[in-house]
Scaffold this motif. Structure first.
Motif, PDB file in Angstrom:
ATOM      1  N   VAL A   1     -64.192  39.527 -17.646  1.00 24.52           N
ATOM      2  CA  VAL A   1     -64.413  40.840 -18.267  1.00 24.52           C
ATOM      3  C   VAL A   1     -64.274  40.713 -19.780  1.00 24.52           C
ATOM      4  O   VAL A   1     -65.111  41.225 -20.543  1.00 24.52           O
ATOM      5  N   HIS A   2     -63.229  39.995 -20.218  1.00 21.83           N
ATOM      6  CA  HIS A   2     -63.038  39.779 -21.659  1.00 21.83           C
ATOM      7  C   HIS A   2     -64.189  38.985 -22.266  1.00 21.83           C
ATOM      8  O   HIS A   2     -64.548  39.175 -23.419  1.00 21.83           O
ATOM      9  N   HIS A   3     -64.759  38.076 -21.483  1.00 18.78           N
ATOM     10  CA  HIS A   3     -65.901  37.294 -21.956  1.00 18.78           C
ATOM     11  C   HIS A   3     -67.086  38.214 -22.272  1.00 18.78           C
ATOM     12  O   HIS A   3     -67.773  38.061 -23.275  1.00 18.78           O
ATOM     13  N   TYR A   4     -67.324  39.181 -21.414  1.00 21.89           N
ATOM     14  CA  TYR A   4     -68.468  40.084 -21.639  1.00 21.89           C
ATOM     15  C   TYR A   4     -68.152  41.193 -22.649  1.00 21.89           C
ATOM     16  O   TYR A   4     -69.009  41.609 -23.408  1.00 21.89           O
ATOM     17  N   PHE A   5     -66.928  41.702 -22.605  1.00 21.05           N
ATOM     18  CA  PHE A   5     -66.576  42.857 -23.443  1.00 21.05           C
ATOM     19  C   PHE A   5     -65.268  42.582 -24.163  1.00 21.05           C
ATOM     20  O   PHE A   5     -64.235  42.422 -23.525  1.00 21.05           O
ATOM     21  N   GLU A   6     -65.331  42.559 -25.481  1.00 22.22           N
ATOM     22  CA  GLU A   6     -64.128  42.193 -26.228  1.00 22.22           C
ATOM     23  C   GLU A   6     -63.024  43.231 -26.116  1.00 22.22           C
ATOM     24  O   GLU A   6     -61.854  42.905 -26.106  1.00 22.22           O
ATOM     25  N   THR A   7     -63.416  44.501 -26.064  1.00 20.16           N
ATOM     26  CA  THR A   7     -62.407  45.563 -26.080  1.00 20.16           C
ATOM     27  C   THR A   7     -62.687  46.592 -24.998  1.00 20.16           C
ATOM     28  O   THR A   7     -63.816  46.709 -24.506  1.00 20.16           O
ATOM     29  N   LYS A   8     -61.674  47.345 -24.674  1.00 17.34           N
ATOM     30  CA  LYS A   8     -61.845  48.442 -23.715  1.00 17.34           C
ATOM     31  C   LYS A   8     -62.809  49.487 -24.280  1.00 17.34           C
ATOM     32  O   LYS A   8     -63.626  50.051 -23.553  1.00 17.34           O
ATOM     33  N   GLU A   9     -62.718  49.714 -25.599  1.00 15.25           N
ATOM     34  CA  GLU A   9     -63.617  50.663 -26.260  1.00 15.25           C
ATOM     35  C   GLU A   9     -65.079  50.242 -26.077  1.00 15.25           C
ATOM     36  O   GLU A   9     -65.948  51.054 -25.778  1.00 15.25           O
ATOM     37  N   GLY A  10     -65.325  48.945 -26.312  1.00 12.93           N
ATOM     38  CA  GLY A  10     -66.692  48.438 -26.184  1.00 12.93           C
ATOM     39  C   GLY A  10     -67.189  48.518 -24.748  1.00 12.93           C
ATOM     40  O   GLY A  10     -68.358  48.839 -24.505  1.00 12.93           O
ATOM     41  N   MET A  11     -66.298  48.258 -23.803  1.00 12.64           N
ATOM     42  CA  MET A  11     -66.680  48.340 -22.392  1.00 12.64           C
ATOM     43  C   MET A  11     -67.008  49.781 -22.014  1.00 12.64           C
ATOM     44  O   MET A  11     -67.978  50.036 -21.295  1.00 12.64           O
ATOM     45  N   PHE A  12     -66.214  50.726 -22.512  1.00 15.95           N
ATOM     46  CA  PHE A  12     -66.488  52.135 -22.218  1.00 15.95           C
ATOM     47  C   PHE A  12     -67.868  52.524 -22.748  1.00 15.95           C
ATOM     48  O   PHE A  12     -68.673  53.125 -22.038  1.00 15.95           O
ATOM     49  N   ALA A  13     -68.137  52.155 -24.012  1.00 14.91           N
ATOM     50  CA  ALA A  13     -69.421  52.506 -24.623  1.00 14.91           C
ATOM     51  C   ALA A  13     -70.577  51.899 -23.828  1.00 14.91           C
ATOM     52  O   ALA A  13     -71.595  52.555 -23.573  1.00 14.91           O
ATOM     53  N   ALA A  14     -70.411  50.639 -23.398  1.00 16.52           N
ATOM     54  CA  ALA A  14     -71.473  49.980 -22.619  1.00 16.52           C
ATOM     55  C   ALA A  14     -71.619  50.633 -21.248  1.00 16.52           C
ATOM     56  O   ALA A  14     -72.730  50.870 -20.768  1.00 16.52           O
ATOM     57  N   ALA A  15     -70.477  50.952 -20.606  1.00  9.62           N
ATOM     58  CA  ALA A  15     -70.520  51.543 -19.268  1.00  9.62           C
ATOM     59  C   ALA A  15     -71.217  52.898 -19.294  1.00  9.62           C
ATOM     60  O   ALA A  15     -71.956  53.251 -18.382  1.00  9.62           O
ATOM     61  N   MET A  16     -70.993  53.669 -20.361  1.00  9.62           N
ATOM     62  CA  MET A  16     -71.597  55.001 -20.473  1.00  9.62           C
ATOM     63  C   MET A  16     -72.962  54.929 -21.182  1.00  9.62           C
ATOM     64  O   MET A  16     -73.556  55.949 -21.460  1.00  9.62           O
ATOM     65  N   ARG A  17     -73.380  53.692 -21.497  1.00 11.20           N
ATOM     66  CA  ARG A  17     -74.660  53.461 -22.186  1.00 11.20           C
ATOM     67  C   ARG A  17     -74.720  54.222 -23.514  1.00 11.20           C
ATOM     68  O   ARG A  17     -75.769  54.736 -23.907  1.00 11.20           O
ATOM     69  N   LEU A  18     -73.587  54.337 -24.188  1.00 11.39           N
ATOM     70  CA  LEU A  18     -73.563  55.046 -25.467  1.00 11.39           C
ATOM     71  C   LEU A  18     -74.302  54.226 -26.518  1.00 11.39           C
ATOM     72  O   LEU A  18     -74.250  52.996 -26.512  1.00 11.39           O
ATOM     73  N   PRO A  19     -74.973  54.923 -27.431  1.00 12.35           N
ATOM     74  CA  PRO A  19     -75.824  54.236 -28.399  1.00 12.35           C
ATOM     75  C   PRO A  19     -75.031  53.736 -29.612  1.00 12.35           C
ATOM     76  O   PRO A  19     -75.615  53.533 -30.666  1.00 12.35           O
TER      77      PRO A  19
END
Lengths: 194, 194
Positions: free
Chosen positions: A53-71
């Motif tokens: 998970v850390h390999h794909y997403f550095e931070t929880k914030e970044g994972m949230f943005a990616a999960a919600m497809r935020l621009p």
């Protein structure tokens, strides 16, 4: 006989692993909110190693943005606001929000998140915690702006996005970016430095 | 033999007539939007004489507010804003919105209307036309404020209501009226007179 030492169900990265992590993240953020969700818990839900998970997403914030497809990435927004000249933060914030919401592809995931918060109590918690802790308080604390004033600025721009793209009030919906900066930037600037 | 001269289906006012007119109004406003809905069309839908509709509701604006159970009459809002001192319109508007949304009984119908506009294209048209023509442009034209600036003020207060009562951002959600007036009134004042 060869023994497969991988723990059952723990899979290494595959073509679809990133997508599966994001699906797991949507589920865990929805159930736990932003604050209580953990990388470890999302890894468990996705049945992968936390390191992956850390390999794909550095931070929880970044994972949230990616999960919600935020621009946008929250870190980039905070950086853009904090690093430029303080006396131009109003214009910088207004232009950023207008650009991020200008095309339907980038706007729709954001509106979908807001719609879910309007009608679903779990989504409200997730949205509130994300906006508060990944965005608003980050900016407020690094720029030494009172939390209430940051939230007034948020409310102004949130209202603009809603009035422009959901309610579609005219002339607001058709106004150009320069015209909107002229009207709105002094408001935002005052909340930051006024 | 006595002949009943009333037209079949046209009923005189009864205990429930007002409620039936409002139900018909909700249907017609939803289908036609605010601008195209007429007192005559609502009377036809409710199967009553248009004069009876006028007896219960003086204006289409008032009928809309009653049908949507809004906690204010558009005419009163316009009057309050237009009639007081121009240099205090910012504080007047902020206090009015805070008071109107302070209790759940008055706030919920307004939030229900906004929720429906977030998810339903027919409701969007109705809400847009109502806000534009019964409220925003009335105030803007009578106070000679550009439409874009009135809509910026609307967006600020709309965002505040959403952030305070739907997303429930803190410290905004718990802030007192005086504290919010101090932060927000200068913004609204500038849109009106700045």
């Amino acid at each position: 006989m060869t023994v497969d030492k991988r723990r059952p169900g723990r899979r290494p990265g595959s073509a679809d692993t990133r997508g599966e992590i994001l699906a797991a993240a949507r589920k865990v953020f929805g159930e736990k909110g932003f604050d209580k969700a953990t990388v470890r818990g999302i890894a468990r839900e996705a049945n992968v190693d936390p390191a992956l998970v850390h390999h794909y997403f550095e931070t929880k914030e970044g994972m949230f943005a990616a999960a919600m497809r935020l621009p946008f990435s929250p870190e980039n927004i905070v950086k853009t606001l904090v690093e430029g000249p303080r006396e131009e933060v109003g214009e910088r914030l207004v232009r950023m929000i207008l650009q991020v919401t200008a095309s339907p592809e980038t706007r729709e995931p954001l509106l979908a998140l807001i719609r879910s918060a309007m009608t679903n109590e779990q989504a409200v918690t997730m949205v509130r915690e994300f906006f508060t802790n990944a965005l608003l308080f980050q900016v407020a604390d690094r720029m030494q702006v009172p939390h209430l004033r940051i939230e007034a600025a948020f409310a102004q721009m949130f209202g603009i996005v809603m009035a422009r793209y959901v309610i579609r009030l005219e002339p607001l919906a058709s106004a150009g970016h320069d015209e909107l900066v002229e009207v709105l930037a002094p408001t935002i600037q005052r909340y930051f430095t006024g």
